[in-house]
Write a protein that holds these residues in place. Structure first.
Motif, PDB file in Angstrom:
ATOM      1  N   GLU A   1       0.831  -1.198   0.000  1.00 61.46           N
ATOM      2  CA  GLU A   1       0.000   0.000   0.000  1.00 61.46           C
ATOM      3  C   GLU A   1       0.872   1.256   0.000  1.00 61.46           C
ATOM      4  OE1 GLU A   1      -3.623   2.060   2.587  1.00 61.46           O
ATOM      5  OE2 GLU A   1      -2.834   0.080   3.151  1.00 61.46           O
ATOM      6  N   SER A   2       1.952   1.199   0.760  1.00 66.49           N
ATOM      7  CA  SER A   2       2.870   2.337   0.793  1.00 66.49           C
ATOM      8  C   SER A   2       3.517   2.544  -0.566  1.00 66.49           C
ATOM      9  CB  SER A   2       3.944   2.108   1.855  1.00 66.49           C
ATOM     10  OG  SER A   2       4.914   3.131   1.821  1.00 66.49           O
ATOM     11  N   ARG A   3       3.803   1.449  -1.280  1.00 67.80           N
ATOM     12  CA  ARG A   3       4.386   1.572  -2.602  1.00 67.80           C
ATOM     13  C   ARG A   3       3.415   2.228  -3.582  1.00 67.80           C
ATOM     14  NH1 ARG A   3       8.972  -1.449  -3.806  1.00 67.80           N
ATOM     15  NH2 ARG A   3       9.807  -2.624  -2.023  1.00 67.80           N
ATOM     16  N   GLU A   4       2.140   1.847  -3.481  1.00 64.63           N
ATOM     17  CA  GLU A   4       1.142   2.437  -4.362  1.00 64.63           C
ATOM     18  C   GLU A   4       0.991   3.937  -4.084  1.00 64.63           C
ATOM     19  OE1 GLU A   4      -2.465   0.288  -3.869  1.00 64.63           O
ATOM     20  OE2 GLU A   4      -1.705  -1.557  -4.795  1.00 64.63           O
ATOM     21  N   ASP A   5       0.991   4.319  -2.826  1.00 62.36           N
ATOM     22  CA  ASP A   5       0.847   5.740  -2.470  1.00 62.36           C
ATOM     23  C   ASP A   5       2.124   6.532  -2.739  1.00 62.36           C
ATOM     24  OD1 ASP A   5      -1.731   5.302  -1.643  1.00 62.36           O
ATOM     25  OD2 ASP A   5      -1.205   5.000   0.463  1.00 62.36           O
TER      26      ASP A   5
END
Length: 275
Positions: A168-172
């Protein structure tokens, strides 16, 4: 009583025993008057001669001064103008100006390559040109130069500089890099859900595009040279001289500063998307 003797007649001085007074020369008063007049005449003549000579000297000095002034170096004589003018638009072109032979071309001096507009000077090490935005849409992650393990990360509607954690952090931390909304030669960054990164109150945040001119300008950033190899600085379109930088790991728009800390905080590398 003394006897009164009458004064003998002057008509018969010798016969009467009378003699003239010889203690004073005859005509003394006349001699004094004549001498005084002679002295006055001499003084007047000498004075007149002196005045005449002084006036002559003064006239001669004035003439010499005028002649010297007229021929002094650096002064222009009205009788002989030192410069001749020819006709032209301004009327100030001189005949002695360099002219070209028929058919001869002007010598051209090569001009230096233009630099990006409003790009600040960073001293040594800065490249001559910033990378140009790609023609097609590209997914990018934006990494800090002085914190290489931290990336732009959308959190709570604001963009921060955070380390990468999970998927999720990578997507954001991955954004769609497109041509600038207000300037096609610059950048705009969109999120996966269609919002754009823009500055509001000089803080970088994600918002929906409302189509206004203000929004398109707030969401457009131009790439400028950075002193760090492979890195760029991102300058605001509507606030020239202000660049995106991180401060306390918060992305904001800050005026340029001549400091090594500012140069590092405002330098970013656009790398392949993490997601």
């Amino acid at each position: 009583m003394p006897e009164n003797k009458s004064r003998p007649s002057h008509d018969q001085p010798w016969e009467n025993g009378w003699a003239p007074d010889t203690s004073r020369a005859p005509g003394t008063r006349r001699l004094w008057l004549a001498g005084g007049m002679a002295v006055a005449t001499v003084v007047a003549c000498v004075t007149a001669i002196a005045v005449s000579e002084r006036e002559a000297d003064r006239t001669s000095a004035s003439t010499e001064s005028a002649t010297s002034d007229a021929t002094a170096p650096g002064l222009i004589s009205f009788a002989t103008p030192s410069q001749t003018y020819r006709e032209g638009k301004s009327g100030l072109s001189t005949v002695g100006a360099p002219t070209r032979a028929p058919g001869q071309q002007h010598a051209t001096t090569p001009k230096p390559a233009p630099e990006p507009s409003k790009s600040p000077s960073h001293g040594t090490g800065s490249p001559t040109a910033a990378p140009k935005p790609p023609a097609s849409t590209t997914w990018r992650s934006i990494r800090s130069v002085n914190y290489p393990d931290r990336y732009w990360h959308l959190s709570g509607g604001y963009v921060k500089l955070d380390p990468v954690r999970g998927s999720e952090s990578r997507e954001d931390s991955t954004f769609k890099q497109v041509k600038g909304l207000a300037n096609a030669s610059c950048y705009s960054f969109a999120t996966a859900d269609g919002t754009y990164l823009r500055h509001r109150n000089f803080a970088l945040r994600a918002e929906q595009n409302d189509g206004s001119t203000l929004f398109t300008q707030d969401a457009t950033f131009c790439s400028r040279p950075s002193p760090y190899s492979g890195a760029v600085m991102l300058e605001s379109v509507n606030y020239p001289g202000r660049f995106l930088r991180h401060q306390n790991f918060q992305l904001k728009l800050d005026p340029y500063q001549h400091s090594s800390l500012y140069a590092a905080d405002s330098a970013f590398r656009l790398v392949a998307g993490l997601a």
